[in-house]
Scaffold this motif. Structure first.
Motif, PDB file in Angstrom:
ATOM      1  N   UNK A   8       0.870  -1.043  -0.036  1.00  0.00           N
ATOM      2  CA  UNK A   8       0.281   0.146   0.133  1.00  0.00           C
ATOM      3  C   UNK A   8       1.230   1.240  -0.110  1.00  0.00           C
ATOM      4  N   UNK A   9       2.568   0.977  -0.341  1.00  0.00           N
ATOM      5  CA  UNK A   9       3.148   2.164   0.538  1.00  0.00           C
ATOM      6  C   UNK A   9       2.694   3.759  -1.188  1.00  0.00           C
ATOM      7  N   UNK A  10       1.948   3.035  -2.357  1.00  0.00           N
ATOM      8  CA  UNK A  10       1.397   4.441  -3.083  1.00  0.00           C
ATOM      9  C   UNK A  10       0.202   5.190  -2.743  1.00  0.00           C
ATOM     10  N   UNK A  11      -0.244   3.935  -1.914  1.00  0.00           N
ATOM     11  CA  UNK A  11      -2.308   4.156  -2.460  1.00  0.00           C
ATOM     12  C   UNK A  11      -1.971   5.416  -0.675  1.00  0.00           C
ATOM     13  N   UNK A  12      -3.267   5.839  -0.976  1.00  0.00           N
ATOM     14  CA  UNK A  12      -3.737   6.574  -0.289  1.00  0.00           C
ATOM     15  C   UNK A  12      -5.063   6.351   0.428  1.00  0.00           C
ATOM     16  N   UNK A  13      -5.335   5.726   0.886  1.00  0.00           N
ATOM     17  CA  UNK A  13      -6.569   5.129   1.222  1.00  0.00           C
ATOM     18  C   UNK A  13      -7.768   5.981   2.640  1.00  0.00           C
ATOM     19  N   UNK A  14      -8.893   6.072   2.303  1.00  0.00           N
ATOM     20  CA  UNK A  14      -9.661   6.924   3.180  1.00  0.00           C
ATOM     21  C   UNK A  14      -9.750   5.337   4.466  1.00  0.00           C
ATOM     22  N   UNK A  15     -10.437   5.635   5.527  1.00  0.00           N
ATOM     23  CA  UNK A  15     -10.999   4.789   6.200  1.00  0.00           C
ATOM     24  C   UNK A  15     -11.601   3.608   5.715  1.00  0.00           C
ATOM     25  N   UNK A  16     -12.762   3.817   4.825  1.00  0.00           N
ATOM     26  CA  UNK A  16     -13.833   2.775   4.540  1.00  0.00           C
ATOM     27  C   UNK A  16     -12.615   2.351   3.426  1.00  0.00           C
ATOM     28  N   UNK A 322       0.439   5.875   8.083  1.00  0.00           N
ATOM     29  CA  UNK A 322      -0.114   4.933   7.734  1.00  0.00           C
ATOM     30  C   UNK A 322       0.114   3.749   7.813  1.00  0.00           C
ATOM     31  N   UNK A 323       0.536   3.210   9.082  1.00  0.00           N
ATOM     32  CA  UNK A 323       0.884   2.088  10.089  1.00  0.00           C
ATOM     33  C   UNK A 323      -0.643   2.078  11.107  1.00  0.00           C
ATOM     34  N   UNK A 324      -0.745   3.075  11.083  1.00  0.00           N
ATOM     35  CA  UNK A 324      -1.832   3.346  12.001  1.00  0.00           C
ATOM     36  C   UNK A 324      -2.654   3.484  12.024  1.00  0.00           C
ATOM     37  N   UNK A 325      -2.928   3.864  10.896  1.00  0.00           N
ATOM     38  CA  UNK A 325      -3.912   4.120   9.954  1.00  0.00           C
ATOM     39  C   UNK A 325      -4.866   2.944   9.576  1.00  0.00           C
ATOM     40  N   UNK A 326      -4.188   1.922   9.764  1.00  0.00           N
ATOM     41  CA  UNK A 326      -4.186   0.869   9.603  1.00  0.00           C
ATOM     42  C   UNK A 326      -4.416   0.117   9.971  1.00  0.00           C
ATOM     43  N   UNK A 327      -3.527   0.053  10.653  1.00  0.00           N
ATOM     44  CA  UNK A 327      -4.125  -0.550  12.273  1.00  0.00           C
ATOM     45  C   UNK A 327      -5.302   0.080  12.618  1.00  0.00           C
ATOM     46  N   UNK A 328      -6.223   0.833  12.524  1.00  0.00           N
ATOM     47  CA  UNK A 328      -7.173   1.507  13.215  1.00  0.00           C
ATOM     48  C   UNK A 328      -8.230   1.060  12.519  1.00  0.00           C
ATOM     49  N   UNK A 329      -8.174   0.936  11.007  1.00  0.00           N
ATOM     50  CA  UNK A 329      -9.267   0.289  10.377  1.00  0.00           C
ATOM     51  C   UNK A 329      -9.576  -0.614  10.838  1.00  0.00           C
ATOM     52  N   UNK A 330      -8.292  -1.456  10.742  1.00  0.00           N
ATOM     53  CA  UNK A 330      -8.385  -2.790  11.541  1.00  0.00           C
ATOM     54  C   UNK A 330      -8.965  -3.393  12.452  1.00  0.00           C
ATOM     55  N   UNK A 331      -8.823  -2.694  13.906  1.00  0.00           N
ATOM     56  CA  UNK A 331      -9.669  -3.467  15.223  1.00  0.00           C
ATOM     57  C   UNK A 331      -9.114  -4.532  15.485  1.00  0.00           C
TER      58      UNK A 331
END
Length: 437
Positions: A8-16, A322-331
């Protein structure tokens, strides 16, 4: 082993968008609902006989009795291997200490002369605690369920664990030994959805009274059963397969990261092991160490299935934000942070069941002796629920006490609101206190 890689290094993804790409075990509790409800209804209608029939059919053994005699618990406690007993007693002491901090003191709010609200925390009266007994034995789960209930002040504790073929249909003796150390003498050899139904509705011929709250992890049928009885009783959560998510950067030790991923993968074929990192070099090294450690571990076949599954992956991200954002989405149920600036990463974390900070705080520590509780929300439920604790068994209650003068001062305002809502008797109930008969 072919652990998936998600770049996901080149991606800027929303929470959804993150929620759609994160690796997750496919566990649909609803598919087990019909079967779970049928098992529950069977217990409601046929009581002990239904539990015996279900044990013979589903656990492969017919227990001599469903309710365990107190002397069996005493014998199992005395027979505990000394090193195991010492470890259990240490775990009990540490979980007790940590759980005491979870009981809030009563608080009184003074809103004026003679106007006060007291917030108090009352324990439920009776709880049913479920300890699974499938691929492993979990005396530690006895501690994690029983201790916070006792600290909360629960007066009646019942425990259920599936009957074991290896022990003639009895509860595993180490489970019984742990219960004995905690003074629990109401133990049942029953498992799955039927056990949840028995706790929720009671079984008269066993002397099993209904409980107020059911806690403890289990398989998909246990989760479906807990969903089915929610509302009749309280539940902690619908626990699913275990999860570990590790946020690590280039400073992390790949050998330790691999060991921690493997520690959770050995639980179950559906266990999720996820590494999120901004270092491709670390990712490659972890993959190498994981293959070596997997080959040497006793449960390599089970762990290999988990690591090869769609629920496990190495996720490459651009940075720690970005790692924290993904973790928060994962929960995640278990979150480890092994980074150079671990405090900064922690500040960005919102959702996790339990957080293990630094490379000397592995999830295994929390499973046994950290003092924290290892009964934690899975499947993203940490976004809205917490792990088990003394607070699980407490209900906040507000006690309102007003004097005559304090109520009189509010009387015109209460009348105004009751008139606006067309509920005049509400206002009259106050006004009559200030008029003659």
């Amino acid at each position: 082993m072919s652990l998936n890689t998600i770049d996901l290094r080149s991606a800027a993804l929303s929470r959804a968008e993150l929620s759609r790409v994160i690796p997750r075990a496919q566990m649909d509790v609803s598919v087990a609902s019909a079967a779970a409800i049928q098992l529950i209804n069977d217990v409601r209608e046929h009581g002990e006989q239904a539990l015996l029939d279900q044990a013979e059919r589903l656990d492969g053994v017919l227990p001599a009795r469903v309710r365990i005699h107190a002397d069996e618990i005493t014998r199992a406690t005395r027979a505990l291997e000394p090193s195991v007993r010492e470890a259990l007693e240490l775990a009990i002491d540490r979980v007790r200490t940590a759980s005491k901090a979870q009981v809030p003191p009563p608080m009184m709010t003074q809103l004026g002369d003679g106007a006060e609200i007291v917030q108090r925390w009352q324990p439920v009266n009776r709880v049913g605690l479920y300890v699974p007994g499938g691929k492993a034995v979990y005396p530690s789960s006895v501690i994690m369920n029983v201790v916070p209930a006792q600290i909360a002040g629960v007066s009646s504790v019942a425990l259920a664990s599936p009957p074991q073929r290896s022990f003639g249909g009895a509860v595993h003796p180490t489970i019984l030994g742990a219960a004995g150390l905690l003074g629990v003498d109401e133990v049942y050899a029953m498992g799955g959805a039927g056990a949840i139904g028995a706790f929720a509705y009671g079984v008269q011929e066993l002397g099993l009274d209904p409980v107020d709250i059911i806690t403890g992890p289990g398989n998909v049928y246990v989760a479906a059963a807990k969903r089915a009885v929610r509302g009749v009783v309280g539940i902690d959560s619908e626990a699913g397969p275990t999860e570990i998510l590790i946020i690590a950067d280039g400073s992390a030790d790949p050998r330790l990261v691999a060991a921690d991923l493997l520690s959770q993968a050995e639980h179950d074929e559906l266990a999720a092991a996820v590494l999120v990192t901004d270092s491709e070099e670390l990712a490659d090294a972890v993959r190498t160490h994981l293959a070596e450690q997997l080959a040497a571990t006793p449960h390599s076949q089970r762990a290999s299935v988990a690591l090869d599954g769609q629920q496990s992956a190495i996720v490459l991200v651009s940075d720690m934000a970005a790692a924290a954002a993904l973790s928060n989405a994962y929960g995640p149920e278990h979150l480890e942070i092994q980074t150079e600036e671990s405090g900064a990463v922690l500040d960005m974390i919102d959702n996790a069941g339990a957080i293990f900070l630094g490379d000397q705080s592995p999830v295994s520590l929390g499973d046994y002796l950290a003092g924290s509780n290892h009964v934690l929300p899975t499947g993203g439920q940490s976004r809205f629920s917490s792990g088990l604790g003394a607070y699980t068994f407490l209900r906040p209650q507000q006690v309102i006490r007003y004097s005559h003068d304090a109520l009189r001062a509010l009387e015109p305002h209460i009348v105004a609101l009751s008139t606006a809502e067309d509920l005049p008797a509400h206002g009259s109930a106050v006004s009559k206190r200030f008029t003659d008969r």
